[in-house]
Design an enzyme around this catalytic site. Structure first.
Site: not given
Length: 728
Positions: A481, A492, A506
């Site tokens: 999560s 990224d 998740k």
């Protein structure tokens, strides 16, 4: 998205929700609730909560699953699994008698009718009591440990017991296995067989006692989570007591005496004293002390022996500045001993052991230089939302703790920072965004999509950077999560190197909402009227101070996506440098959950990477692989994975003493050889057979991650200059 915007999105979603008017909760004609004086029964509050909870999730849950017979069947199967996953108690005849409920269970819940589910629970309790009482009655019998037979300890994939005799035969083998375990760990002295049988009796009697103290809220919790789990594995209902416990864990703080408690043979025992709390400062209450009575201030003592743990905890906890007195039997003394009285003034407790911590490690690089790496262990993404809203300048949060740690690490002149998010199950979405902001100047961190497919971008608006230097993020299969949001954003942006194994997967956001706001005025009037009639029900739980009266629902309201548009759902985050995964993806993680949402992707957000690490990743991987070729610890890791997978496939164990003893001796010898190999590398003497094996504080994954960080520093200093330039 800032906190205010997030709340506004949630508010708009709930404004569209229509809670149906209250209807009378008629009893299910298929079920007779009067099952004896010891039977658990639903109360009016639970029936109303059920009806309104079903209406809420049908309209507002992110996953638009049809509330039909198919879902009802899933709820039915999950409820039985939650009650008796190991198939140790129910008989096939019980399961057959429940079958008429399969297709109508969900419709019952829509009407607030819990009679079928309580009937199933009462049958479970009956079987539980029968099997445990039978087991206790068989302990004193003679058992032949030379006979070749085996005990199936994992019956999940087997059929239910066909007869009572089949169930008793399984329990006979369980008793024999438990006694054999105790025998193999004994010294062989005279009288130990009698002692072992006494120990096992006490163990089974304690299980029996704990089950007999369960109440209708324990049953209700299991029922509601069978319903919510059928929709989504991360949607959960919490009773008022459990809601308070969950919220305190998120805040990492509470008000009380600072002691973690547990049940031990119907008596509450101190499991741990929380550093810094009133009990820690007073030094009178000790670990393993037993609490037998509680008094508020100068009030009278209330005997709490035999009470449920949650009810004792609610008596001991209380507002800061108030006094609680405890009658305590010191550790090691008999319960018949005279108790000592301890008076403590409650205070705010901050559990620092569950907060972010730092450690500075030194590692020698391939160039011969010694580098200092600051390792920050983050166990969760916590936020004391209540105190933040109240304007407390010292509210507790992950980001605030890590920012202070980074300031300290800069003063210690570390060369790089490694964020350790292993086993970090996530927490606050807000904290995931703000923690990322400590390492980037500004920009999008995560994209959030609501049930109507509207996408909002959560941005870091703070242009300051707390750490501009080399950064690594360590994750594993249980990083989930919020951990995945942070790791994905760092990856990224090219802000750092991700190390470890594929994360949990998740990719959903849960909102924690008090059910109180969804209970209609008509339902409240109905509840008040039914309370006045003194409807037959089990005793309502004691209400913890500040807890929501009708409990709390944590349900999936949004799905999040990386800034590159990919969901982390199912797939998780794949590290730049991977270690072999101990836990198989089909058994651990989101991909193992049948009711989990699928993976998908949306349009990428607009962001500017800080650096392009693609050119140096192959070199980092090559150096890592070269070390692994000669690493003893890496070989041990592969051995552990092989052994773990082998154990996962086993469901039974031998009950022949010589065979089981040899298996354990062989495993002990293997463990000793491994410990001695490690000790030899450190110049320590070997541990002889029969000597206790010392604990080896060995974290191979962290050690290799530090070497990777040293490589990272050496390979591309220009990358770090580029990051620093981007921050300006």
């Amino acid at each position: 998205m800032d906190i205010k915007s997030f709340q506004e999105m949630l508010k708009k979603l709930f404004l569209a929700l229509f809670i149906a008017a209250a209807v009378a909760c008629s009893a299910n004609p298929r079920v007779k609730l009067d099952e004896g004086s010891g039977a658990l029964r639903p109360n009016a509050k639970q029936e109303i909560i059920t009806k309104d909870l079903v209406a809420l999730l049908e309209k507002a849950h992110y996953k638009k699953v049809p509330f039909d017979d198919s879902l009802s069947s899933v709820v039915f199967d999950l409820y039985l699994k939650n009650l008796d996953q190991g198939k140790n108690y129910f008989l096939q005849s019980d399961i057959d008698s429940f079958e008429p409920y399969r297709k109508v269970l969900l419709n019952d819940l829509k009407n607030g009718d819990l009679s079928a589910m309580f009937h199933v629970y009462n049958v479970y309790r009956k079987r539980f009591n029968e099997q445990l009482k039978y087991a206790i009655s068989q302990i004193d019998k003679k058992y032949d440990f030379t006979k070749e037979e085996s005990f199936v300890y994992d019956r999940e994939k087997l059929a239910w017991f066909k007869t009572e005799a089949e169930a008793q035969e399984s329990w006979r083998k369980r008793i024999k296995y438990d006694l054999l375990n105790l025998k193999l760990s004994s010294t062989g002295k005279e009288g130990e067989e009698t002692k072992n049988k006494k120990t096992l009796k006490e163990r089974y009697q304690n299980l029996l006692s704990q089950e007999n103290t369960s109440n209708n809220y324990d049953a209700f919790q299991i029922m509601m989570n069978a319903f919510t789990g059928a929709i989504d594995p991360h949607t959960n209902y919490f009773t008022p007591e459990d809601a308070q416990r969950f919220n305190e864990s998120m805040a990492r703080s509470f008000e009380g005496i600072g002691a973690q408690l547990m049940m031990d043979n119907e008596v509450v025992k101190v499991m741990r004293i929380v550093p810094g709390g009133p009990a820690f400062r007073d030094k009178t209450l000790k670990q393993d002390d037993r609490i037998i009575a509680v008094a508020q201030g100068d009030g009278e003592f209330v005997d709490v022996v035999g009470w449920r743990l949650g009810n004792v905890v609610s008596k001991i906890k209380g507002p800061k500045g108030t006094t609680v007195r405890l009658k305590v039997i010191p550790a090691g003394q008999e319960l018949t001993s005279a108790p000592k009285i301890i008076s403590l003034v409650r205070d705010k407790i901050v559990d620092e052991e569950q907060s972010a911590k730092k450690e500075v490690k030194e590692v020698k690089g391939a160039d011969g230089k010694t580098y200092k790496i600051g390792v920050i262990k983050v166990p969760g993404f916590y936020l004391n939302f209540k105190e933040m809203q109240a304007g407390n300048p010292d509210y507790k949060s992950t980001t605030r703790d890590v920012r202070r740690i980074l300031d300290t690490l800069k003063q210690e002149k570390v060369d790089a920072v490694l964020m350790d998010l292993r086993a970090n199950g996530g927490g606050s979405l807000i904290e995931a965004v703000e923690l990322t902001g400590l390492f980037i100047k500004s920009g999008p961190v995560v994209q959030v999509r609501d049930p109507n497919n509207r996408v909002e971008i959560n941005n870091d608006e703070d242009e300051s950077i707390s750490w501009e230097g080399p950064l690594g993020v360590l994750i594993d299969r249980f990083s989930a999560s919020a951990s995945e949001i942070f790791a994905a954003a760092i990856q990224d942006y090219g802000r750092g190197i991700i190390i470890g194994t594929q994360s949990y997967g998740k990719g959903t956001v849960q909102s924690a909402v008090a059910m109180d706001q969804f209970i209609s005025r008509a339902d409240r009037l109905l509840l008040s009227a039914r309370d006045k009639t003194n409807e037959a029900s089990n005793v309502d739980e004691s209400m913890p101070q500040g807890a929501p009266k009708f409990g709390q629902i944590n349900f999936t309201t949004f799905k999040f996506y990386r800034i590159n548009g990919s969901s982390t759902q199912h797939k998780g985050v794949t590290p730049d440098i991977e270690f072999p995964m101990i836990y198989a993806a089909d058994k651990f993680g989101e991909s193992s959950e049948k009711a989990a949402l699928p993976w998908d992707q949306i349009k990428s957000s607009s962001y500017n990477p800080y650096a392009d690490l693609s050119a140096i990743k192959p070199a980092l991987i090559k150096k890592h692989n070269e070390r692994m070729k000669t690493s003893t610890e890496y070989k041990y890791l592969l051995d552990d994975i092989e052994a773990f997978n082998k154990r996962e496939g086993e469901t039974s164990v031998s009950l022949q003493e010589t065979k089981l003893k040899k298996e354990r001796e062989d495993q002990d010898a293997k463990n000793r050889d491994r410990v001695n190999a490690r000790r030899q590398l450190k110049g320590l003497p070997a541990i002889a057979k029969g000597q206790a094996l010392p604990r080896m504080d060995n974290d191979f994954i962290e050690d290799e991650s530090l070497d990777i960080m040293a490589d990272f520093i050496e390979l591309k200093p220009a990358v770090h200059n580029q990051v620093a330039a981007s921050a300006k």
